[in-house]
Design an enzyme around this catalytic site. Sequence first.
Site, PDB file in Angstrom:
ATOM      1  N   SER A  93       0.838  -1.197   0.000  1.00 62.05           N
ATOM      2  CA  SER A  93       0.000   0.000   0.000  1.00 62.05           C
ATOM      3  C   SER A  93       0.881   1.258   0.000  1.00 62.05           C
ATOM      4  CB  SER A  93      -0.978  -0.041   1.187  1.00 62.05           C
ATOM      5  OG  SER A  93      -2.044   0.865   1.004  1.00 62.05           O
ATOM      6  N   MET A  94       0.782   2.139   0.981  1.00 60.88           N
ATOM      7  CA  MET A  94       1.689   3.285   1.029  1.00 60.88           C
ATOM      8  C   MET A  94       3.131   2.831   0.985  1.00 60.88           C
ATOM      9  SD  MET A  94       2.177   6.267   3.957  1.00 60.88           S
ATOM     10  CE  MET A  94       3.268   5.270   5.002  1.00 60.88           C
TER      11      MET A  94
END
Length: 268
Positions: A93-94
């Site tokens: 994700s991030m």
Amino acid sequence: MTSSTWIRRLRPAASGTAQLLCFPHAGGAVNAYGGLARALDPGAEVFAVQYPARQDRLGEPPARDFGEIVERVLAELPGHRDPGRPLALFGHSMGALLAFETARALQRAGAADRPVHLFLSGRASPSLGPRASDFQEGDAALLAEIRRLGGMDPRLLSEPGILDLIMPPVRADYRLLGQYVWDRGTLRDLPVTVLVGEDDPIVSVDQADQWRGLTSGPGRTLALPGGHFFLDQQIERVAAAVTEALDGAPAAPSAAGDPAGQGRPQSR
């Protein structure tokens, strides 16, 4: 190897074939990779990045931008490196954006410590532009996003004491996501493995697959059953994919010049 504030060893290995540096998701911490560290071949040495404003760093100010995180990781990484082992990066994700930017920075440095493989999980390629779900304002919107992604027991989200621990890193990381702008930089000759949940509510398989266009190296996309946090349910298959990709990886890549992208991660 020394301990540090930013990079934490999750599992040591007296000898082995690779070192894996992992970048957590927004609001996450190093323990997000505990399952992967346990599932990997015993020869792999696993580290993870502990961002500020969470867990034992809860009282520290959050990072100003992605560039600060990349710079601090690069400054501490040599103290953990075994030059006889290849280095791979993994981000979810991030963390996928941070792993990508760290890989670019290592390539720009032209050092032998450049990674031999990059694992990008649960994130659309930044070439598709800003993602609407990165822009959440206020705790109510952030909590709704956490519930939608399903990364935490919903019962915990109703406990004030738990929220006091959860929300500072979530706020900090979504602020970073809202600032990030891809500067069109790419990678040179770096193999990538893209992983994505088949039922991820914010990342389609096609959107994740676009990562492969940001490197001139080989790549593959692996879609697995599950949602945004498919890693938790598919840990054995993820570990197998990591092991397969790293089998036979060279111990130390030679510098091959600068990659196409030269810039630092930008902010709006």
